[in-house]
Design a protein around this motif. Structure first.
Motif: not given
Length: 893
Positions: A863-880
């Motif tokens: 779900x790359x769109x969701x991941x990119x959107x969250x990053x653009x709003x300041x979210x940090x992302x990591x693999x579970x």
């Protein structure tokens, strides 16, 4: 993560028994034996340093020595050992503990200290605790019996949750002989950590549970409890029994409402609003277990009665009248069918009297005729065993009729040994049966009340909005000034000014501080006038001679002022007498005196009462109570539940009063207690209502400290619909849409929205193949608790005037109340057009305003769109770390 840890305690995959024993009669021995004999399929480890083995299995010296980390430790050791044991559990990676040990705060200061230390250790490691003083946990589908009970109960679809271990044991013993089964039994004990709210959340999600029985001895966090209770009641029937009714103290005697409305009235109102059934004693609890366990539901209140003896049928009809159940009026077709079936003297109506010499087939045919009547919602079948009556045969015939109908059938086979086999047959076939007509009718009335309460659960009141336009600044200024002066009450003039600020019609009062000033005020108002003592120390003015009515000139006003102050000074020499309130005499032909009030319950916050008013309210004692916020439906229901509702009807030549005026006043009082958290008690008595409207003649309002921090609606047990969150949204094609919180009536919008999503979008949102929303899922998505969660939807108005949902974003607050989990999905045709960003940003802003500190989410790596959107709003992302195909998103708010 918190929910997973609680589930690990209540439905574990692996267990350690700390304090395990082989000594017969010891708690450790009972726990070990129950786990073995229950058939639990997961690993069970025994911990006791004094034994090398127990029941042929190794015994370990402490939890740290276990060969693997377990989900839950069941602890039955003395209180002083608990802190060290929990320390070992935390180090070993145990996820939670069930503490059956007793002797903590209930045992004195030493036990309380031990309990406090134990909790500190558990919190340091994130351990979730059930207990202390817990009876334990039973899950029949897993064969998990970690309880102090005698044996594993029969499997069923009913859950029992109790703060009392004794009630758990007694209910399980009762259920065994009556074929009532349970999916789950949980005793919260003292509820230091995992409380009733957490357990309700777990059971609401539990696929093995269809109904919940809850026994309470007290409520701690009312907001948390009500949130969980309402969430559970939306998807499953819940029955609540509470101890301590006689211990609930009455409210303050300083005002009429306080002397009428006690804590148990408010608890009753809370249960009604939560959509659950509140019962009063053990017999009703067991009746509820029978009916819920049988899957019985009511969809109306009209009762049909079939009996082979006239007396019991009439007793049932009388009891139905007492309980507000209408005895159904059978239609002509049914009466004709009964007339052809029965002797003429018996086919007269309802109750249907089937003579004692009738056959089982005739009895069953009469029951079937009633069930097929559109005027009948439920049937009570009563049988008295005469000499020639085969009670078991009658039961068999009736069971066949009941199985073919959707309407509920209740039975009362009266007697003892002659009907034992029949009652057993009813129990085996899940047909509720009762020993007496009165008990049967009580159970039917309780189920009908449950159905009515479910209607209350669906109500989502909003603030009155633009049509109300209250003057909050004036109202708040009056409260602030009184508090600054050290007063706990507004004087009557200021009280009525506050009511007027919220649009409530009043009789204007003006203070006078001398006889001369009283005359001046009276002449300015216009004669005749009423005079009332002005004193912060006197609540009931009439009781001390503090009222003078019908003053028609200056002399009567002057004399009345002086005499009134003299009389009151004699009656209350301790009271501060400031003067008098002068107001026009309010005389209305055909006026009815009513009372509207509010109390501030220490557990559930504001509660609103309504009933007959005047100086005799404590004698008449007519009142009904409801939790705010109210809407028109709830206000009308509050009026309907009082004798005052009869007074609003045409009476002895007087035209009907205006019920809509009372309804509007109730809504405005609801708005006062919602919007002003520092308002305490309210007493509006009398409210005089006529065909032209309603007016508040006298009022008194209490002042409370302003809560800190000033979080909107935090003082209430139920959060109103957040209409202030509505936000306009211009779409890329220029069309106007709205972002607003979801409502229960949006169920069809939500269903259509999910149905329109592509299979790929549904998979990305729900992470499994979802074709459609089940009724339970639809209810869960639309009937939300605005305090602990929020769902924002984007609504577009179509050319034909219909609404269409094109997106939804939601968060759910986790039990720590500082973090939340989010989810978002937008219609395929609106993806990539900025709708998701605007919607998501709005959700983030609201979460931040509500002082949530951390927002988290999880999505598939694809779900790359969701991941990119969250990053653009300041979210940090990591693999579970456990599931690499998932990505976790985290935003520090």
């Amino acid at each position: 993560m918190t929910a997973q840890r609680i589930e690990a305690v209540l439905r574990p995959a692996s267990v350690a028994v700390v304090g395990a024993s082989a000594t017969p009669g010891s708690i450790g021995d009972v726990l070990c034996r129950n786990l073995r004999e229950g058939g639990f399929r997961g690993p069970v480890f025994y911990v006791n340093p004094r034994h090398e083995s127990i029941a042929g299995e190794p015994s370990y010296p402490d939890v740290r020595s276990l060969p693997q980390a377990v989900d839950v430790a069941i602890i039955a050791t003395p209180p002083p050992t608990l802190p060290a044991i929990l320390e070992h559990c935390g180090v070993r990676g145990v996820r939670g503990a069930i503490i059956v040990s007793a002797g903590f705060r209930e045992g004195g200061e030493e036990g309380a200290t031990c309990e406090s230390t134990m909790l500190q250790v558990a919190r340091r490691y994130g351990l979730r605790l059930l207990g202390p003083n817990s009876f334990g946990v039973i899950r029949t589908d897993d064969g998990f019996n970690a309880s102090c009970g005698a044996a594993l109960p029969k499997p069923g679809r009913l859950a029992l949750v109790s703060q009392s271990s004794a009630l758990c044991a007694a209910t399980l013993d009762w259920a065994r002989s009556r074929h009532v089964g349970f999916s789950t039994v949980i005793s919260t004990g003292l509820g230091d950590d995992i409380g009733s709210g957490d357990v309700l959340d777990f059971l609401a999600r539990d696929a093995a549970t269809d109904g919940i029985m809850l026994y309470l001895e007290g409520v701690g966090d009312a907001r948390r409890f009500m949130s969980a209770l309402r969430a559970a009641a939306r998807v499953k029937p819940v029955v609540v029994m509470k101890a301590g009714r006689s211990l609930e103290g009455r409210g303050s005697l300083a005002f009429h409402t306080g002397s009428l409305v006690g804590g148990d009235d408010v608890f009753d109102a809370a249960m009604r609003r939560a959509g659950v059934l509140r019962i009063r004693d053990f017999s009703q609890l067991y009746s509820a277990a029978s009916t819920l366990g049988a899957g019985v539901r009511m969809r109306g209140r009209r009762l049909g009665i079939v009996t082979n003896a006239g007396g019991p049928g009439q007793l049932a009809a009388d009891r139905a009248g007492d309980r507000g159940l209408p005895v159904a009026r059978l239609d002509d077709a049914t009466l004709a069918q009964l007339h052809a079936l029965l002797p003429p003297s018996t086919a007269e109506g309802n109750p249907v009297y089937v003579r004692g010499d009738a056959s089982a087939q005739v009895y069953a045919q009469a029951a079937q005729a009633c069930l097929l009547d559109g005027e009948v919602d439920a049937l009570l079948a009563i049988l008295t065993p005469f000499a020639l009556t085969d009670a078991d045969r009658f039961a068999t015939e009736l069971i066949a009729v009941a199985a073919a109908q959707r309407k509920p059938v209740f039975t009362c086979w009266m007697g003892g040994g002659a009907v034992t086999a029949a009652r057993q047959r009813f129990a085996e076939n899940r047909v509720p049966t009762f020993p007496t007509p009165e008990a049967a009718v009580d159970a039917i009335a309780a189920l009908a009340l449950f159905s009515a309460n479910q209607e209350q659960l669906l109500q989502v009141p909003a603030p009155l909005g633009p049509t109300s336009t209250p003057d909050r600044a004036t109202a708040q200024g009056l409260l602030d000034a009184a508090r600054a002066a050290g007063n706990e009450w507004l004087n009557p003039a200021d009280s009525k000014e506050l009511l007027a600020a919220f649009g409530i019609p009043i009789v204007q009062s003006r203070p006078a501080y001398s006889a001369d000033e009283a005359v001046q005020v009276a002449e300015a108002i216009g004669y005749p006038v009423a005079m009332k003592i002005l004193s912060p120390d006197i609540a009931h003015k009439t009781d001390v001679g503090g009222v003078r009515l019908g003053r028609t000139d200056a002399r009567s006003v002057r004399d009345g002022y002086e005499n009134m102050l003299r009389d009151v000074a004699i009656a209350r020499p301790d009271a501060r007498l400031e003067g008098a309130l002068i107001e026009p005499m309010y005389v209305e032909r055909h006026g009815r005196e009513l009372m509207i009030g509010a109390v501030r319950d220490p557990v559930f916050g504001p509660a609103i009462s309504f009933g007959l008013g005047g100086t005799m309210v404590e004698v008449i004692r007519d009142r009904a109570v409801a939790l705010p916020p109210l809407n028109p439906y709830l206000a009308r229901d509050l009026i309907r539940r009082t004798r005052a509702s009869l007074a609003l009807q045409p009476l002895r030549g007087a035209p009907a009063a205006a019920p809509e005026a009372i309804e509007d006043m109730l809504l405005r009082v609801s708005e006062i207690v919602c919007e002003l958290p520092d308002v305490g008690a309210i007493d509006i008595n009398p409210v005089i209502v006529t065909a032209r409207g309603a007016v508040a003649v006298d009022a008194r309002i209490g002042v409370m400290p302003m809560p800190q921090p000033r979080l909107l609606y935090r003082h209430m047990a139920i959060h109103p619909y957040p209409s202030a969150l509505e936000f306009p949204l211009e779409l890329p094609d220029g069309r106007q849409a709205r972002i607003r919180a979801i409502r229960p009536e949006d169920a069809e919008l939500e269903r259509d929205f999910v149905h329109r999503l592509s299979e790929h979008s549904r998979f990305l949102r729900f992470m499994f193949g979802l074709q459609d929303l089940s009724p339970a899922m639809l209810s869960r998505f639309t009937q939300i608790d605005y305090d602990r969660e929020l769902a924002l939807i984007v609504v577009l108005r179509l050319p034909d005037g219909a609404e269409q949902q094109i997106g939804v974003a939601r968060y759910i607050t986790l039990p720590d109340e500082e973090s939340c989990e989010f989810a978002i999905v937008v219609s395929d045709e609106w993806q990539g057009k900025g709708v998701a960003r605007r919607l998501f940003q709005r959700l983030i802003d609201i979460a931040r305003d509500r002082r949530i500190k951390l927002m988290t989410g999880i999505t598939l790596r694809e779900n790359t769109r969701m991941i990119d959107l969250s990053r653009s709003l300041g979210f940090a992302t990591r693999s579970d770390t456990d599931e690499p195909e998932l990505v976790r998103m985290t935003l520090d708010l």
